[in-house]
Motif scaffolding. Sequence first.
Motif, PDB file in Angstrom:
ATOM      1  N   VAL A  31       0.831  -1.227   0.000  1.00 44.79           N
ATOM      2  CA  VAL A  31       0.000   0.000   0.000  1.00 44.79           C
ATOM      3  C   VAL A  31       0.856   1.265   0.000  1.00 44.79           C
ATOM      4  N   GLY A  32       2.176   1.074  -0.134  1.00 45.63           N
ATOM      5  CA  GLY A  32       3.136   2.163   0.052  1.00 45.63           C
ATOM      6  C   GLY A  32       2.817   3.456  -0.684  1.00 45.63           C
ATOM      7  N   ARG A  33       2.296   3.330  -1.914  1.00 43.20           N
ATOM      8  CA  ARG A  33       2.080   4.567  -2.691  1.00 43.20           C
ATOM      9  C   ARG A  33       0.983   5.442  -2.103  1.00 43.20           C
ATOM     10  N   TYR A  34       0.174   4.877  -1.208  1.00 39.37           N
ATOM     11  CA  TYR A  34      -0.898   5.663  -0.587  1.00 39.37           C
ATOM     12  C   TYR A  34      -0.534   6.187   0.809  1.00 39.37           C
ATOM     13  N   VAL A  35       0.621   5.800   1.325  1.00 41.85           N
ATOM     14  CA  VAL A  35       0.934   6.125   2.722  1.00 41.85           C
ATOM     15  C   VAL A  35       1.369   7.579   2.864  1.00 41.85           C
ATOM     16  N   ARG A  36       0.602   8.360   3.625  1.00 45.23           N
ATOM     17  CA  ARG A  36       0.914   9.774   3.835  1.00 45.23           C
ATOM     18  C   ARG A  36       1.151  10.098   5.305  1.00 45.23           C
ATOM     19  N   SER A  37       0.890   9.119   6.188  1.00 48.85           N
ATOM     20  CA  SER A  37       1.197   9.290   7.609  1.00 48.85           C
ATOM     21  C   SER A  37       1.312   7.899   8.210  1.00 48.85           C
ATOM     22  N   VAL A  38       2.018   7.796   9.346  1.00 43.45           N
ATOM     23  CA  VAL A  38       2.215   6.479   9.965  1.00 43.45           C
ATOM     24  C   VAL A  38       2.100   6.582  11.483  1.00 43.45           C
ATOM     25  N   HIS A  39       1.773   5.449  12.093  1.00 43.64           N
ATOM     26  CA  HIS A  39       1.872   5.317  13.549  1.00 43.64           C
ATOM     27  C   HIS A  39       3.004   4.361  13.866  1.00 43.64           C
ATOM     28  N   CYS A  40       3.892   4.785  14.733  1.00 46.51           N
ATOM     29  CA  CYS A  40       4.946   3.918  15.222  1.00 46.51           C
ATOM     30  C   CYS A  40       4.430   3.292  16.509  1.00 46.51           C
ATOM     31  N   LYS A  41       3.931   2.099  16.364  1.00 49.17           N
ATOM     32  CA  LYS A  41       3.290   1.379  17.471  1.00 49.17           C
ATOM     33  C   LYS A  41       3.690  -0.070  17.322  1.00 49.17           C
ATOM     34  N   ASP A  42       3.737  -0.792  18.446  1.00 47.03           N
ATOM     35  CA  ASP A  42       4.217  -2.172  18.391  1.00 47.03           C
ATOM     36  C   ASP A  42       3.218  -3.107  19.063  1.00 47.03           C
ATOM     37  N   ALA A  43       3.251  -4.373  18.669  1.00 46.06           N
ATOM     38  CA  ALA A  43       2.300  -5.346  19.223  1.00 46.06           C
ATOM     39  C   ALA A  43       2.820  -6.753  19.026  1.00 46.06           C
ATOM     40  N   LYS A  44       2.258  -7.653  19.817  1.00 49.88           N
ATOM     41  CA  LYS A  44       2.579  -9.083  19.672  1.00 49.88           C
ATOM     42  C   LYS A  44       1.361  -9.809  19.113  1.00 49.88           C
ATOM     43  N   TRP A  45       1.627 -10.770  18.241  1.00 50.82           N
ATOM     44  CA  TRP A  45       0.552 -11.562  17.636  1.00 50.82           C
ATOM     45  C   TRP A  45      -0.228 -12.324  18.711  1.00 50.82           C
ATOM     46  N   ALA A  46      -1.524 -12.461  18.498  1.00 51.14           N
ATOM     47  CA  ALA A  46      -2.365 -13.304  19.350  1.00 51.14           C
ATOM     48  C   ALA A  46      -2.105 -14.773  19.024  1.00 51.14           C
ATOM     49  N   ALA A  47      -2.492 -15.664  19.955  1.00 52.00           N
ATOM     50  CA  ALA A  47      -2.388 -17.101  19.685  1.00 52.00           C
ATOM     51  C   ALA A  47      -3.270 -17.453  18.482  1.00 52.00           C
ATOM     52  N   GLN A  48      -4.438 -16.823  18.411  1.00 56.88           N
ATOM     53  CA  GLN A  48      -5.343 -17.039  17.274  1.00 56.88           C
ATOM     54  C   GLN A  48      -5.613 -15.702  16.586  1.00 56.88           C
ATOM     55  N   PRO A  49      -4.685 -15.265  15.717  1.00 54.51           N
ATOM     56  CA  PRO A  49      -4.832 -13.956  15.073  1.00 54.51           C
ATOM     57  C   PRO A  49      -6.170 -13.847  14.337  1.00 54.51           C
ATOM     58  N   GLY A  50      -6.809 -12.710  14.477  1.00 52.04           N
ATOM     59  CA  GLY A  50      -8.093 -12.494  13.799  1.00 52.04           C
ATOM     60  C   GLY A  50      -9.290 -12.899  14.660  1.00 52.04           C
ATOM     61  N   GLN A  51      -9.073 -13.848  15.579  1.00 45.50           N
ATOM     62  CA  GLN A  51     -10.149 -14.262  16.483  1.00 45.50           C
ATOM     63  C   GLN A  51     -10.125 -13.407  17.738  1.00 45.50           C
TER      64      GLN A  51
ATOM     65  N   GLY B  23       9.334  -1.279  19.948  1.00 47.82           N
ATOM     66  CA  GLY B  23      10.600  -2.006  19.972  1.00 47.82           C
ATOM     67  C   GLY B  23      10.525  -3.313  20.736  1.00 47.82           C
ATOM     68  N   GLU B  24       9.425  -3.548  21.450  1.00 50.09           N
ATOM     69  CA  GLU B  24       9.311  -4.780  22.246  1.00 50.09           C
ATOM     70  C   GLU B  24       8.354  -5.799  21.638  1.00 50.09           C
ATOM     71  N   GLY B  25       7.812  -5.481  20.465  1.00 49.05           N
ATOM     72  CA  GLY B  25       6.827  -6.384  19.867  1.00 49.05           C
ATOM     73  C   GLY B  25       7.322  -7.049  18.596  1.00 49.05           C
ATOM     74  N   ASP B  26       6.380  -7.445  17.746  1.00 50.42           N
ATOM     75  CA  ASP B  26       6.691  -8.203  16.538  1.00 50.42           C
ATOM     76  C   ASP B  26       6.779  -7.345  15.280  1.00 50.42           C
ATOM     77  N   VAL B  27       6.696  -6.008  15.430  1.00 54.55           N
ATOM     78  CA  VAL B  27       6.730  -5.145  14.238  1.00 54.55           C
ATOM     79  C   VAL B  27       8.114  -5.145  13.579  1.00 54.55           C
ATOM     80  N   ALA B  28       9.177  -5.249  14.342  1.00 54.99           N
ATOM     81  CA  ALA B  28      10.547  -5.088  13.823  1.00 54.99           C
ATOM     82  C   ALA B  28      10.728  -3.652  13.316  1.00 54.99           C
TER      83      ALA B  28
END
Length: 280
Positions: free
Chosen positions: A196-216, A225-230
């Motif tokens: 989606v890069g060509r549409y990106v005009r602002s960003v949030h620098c936020k981090d998170a860890k995946w759930a055991a059941q992502p989407g559920q 810096g402490e999550g899975d974003v890298a």
Amino acid sequence: MEKWPIGVFSSIDAGLGVKLEVAHELEIPTVHLHAPHKASRTQENAEKFLKRLEEFGIRITVVFGGFEGESYADIPTTARTIGLVPAETRAERLVELKEIADFAKLLGVDAVALHLGFIPPDDGAIFDEVVAVTQEVCDYCRDLGQNFHLETGQETAEGLLHFIAAVDRDNLFVNFDPANMILYGSGEPIEALGKVGRYVRSVHCKDAKWAAQPGQEFGAEVPLGEGDVAVAKFLAKLNEIGYEGPLTIEREIPQDPERQKAEVGAGVKLLNDLKASFLA
Ligand code: MG
């Protein structure tokens, strides 16, 4: 303008994000502002607020809309209550979003952003209605000289691209939040950012860890810096897509302002260190 100025998600009275005084103390030069409550959205308050911002040397880059009755308690509640997707509140929220865009104009801000809600699949009337309301928002913002940014998270990159194409407005862009992709389980954030890069005009620098059941179930938001974003890879991808706007830290723990300040401060340092290595 300086590449990648640091920013932070902030608010006047909405109870989200850090207070302006904290942003000033941490020497942060830009903010995304959560729109204040209706009673505060006056010309007089806009002028007072701009004066304070000037004293602090802070510039607002995006104004975020939000509405009464929204809840991020869990994924089904979020889907039911957020943004312009729920049909029962759509008309009144559209009116309010236009008022928020007017207030952003008073503040001299040329971008309005929103968690639009869970965009429904393109197989019927609801999708068409959400496209139509988004077109109306874009056209209203266009008349004010503003762009409209969709907060990412609930959709896959492909779903978001499909929706943007359906809306077909040249002032519709993306506020990319990599942690939301993880929190909602909607895809690998760095890969999605590439798409989606060509549409990106602002960003949030936020981090998170995946759930055991992502989407559920929601993943867990954690300090930058402490999550899975890298975060280093996130910045590398931003560099690759040519994004030069603010790096806006978002850390939503307003119930614990001391911890919030400490964690945002650590985030500023992390981003400044990474910036130095990229821009060297
Ligand atoms: Mg966000």
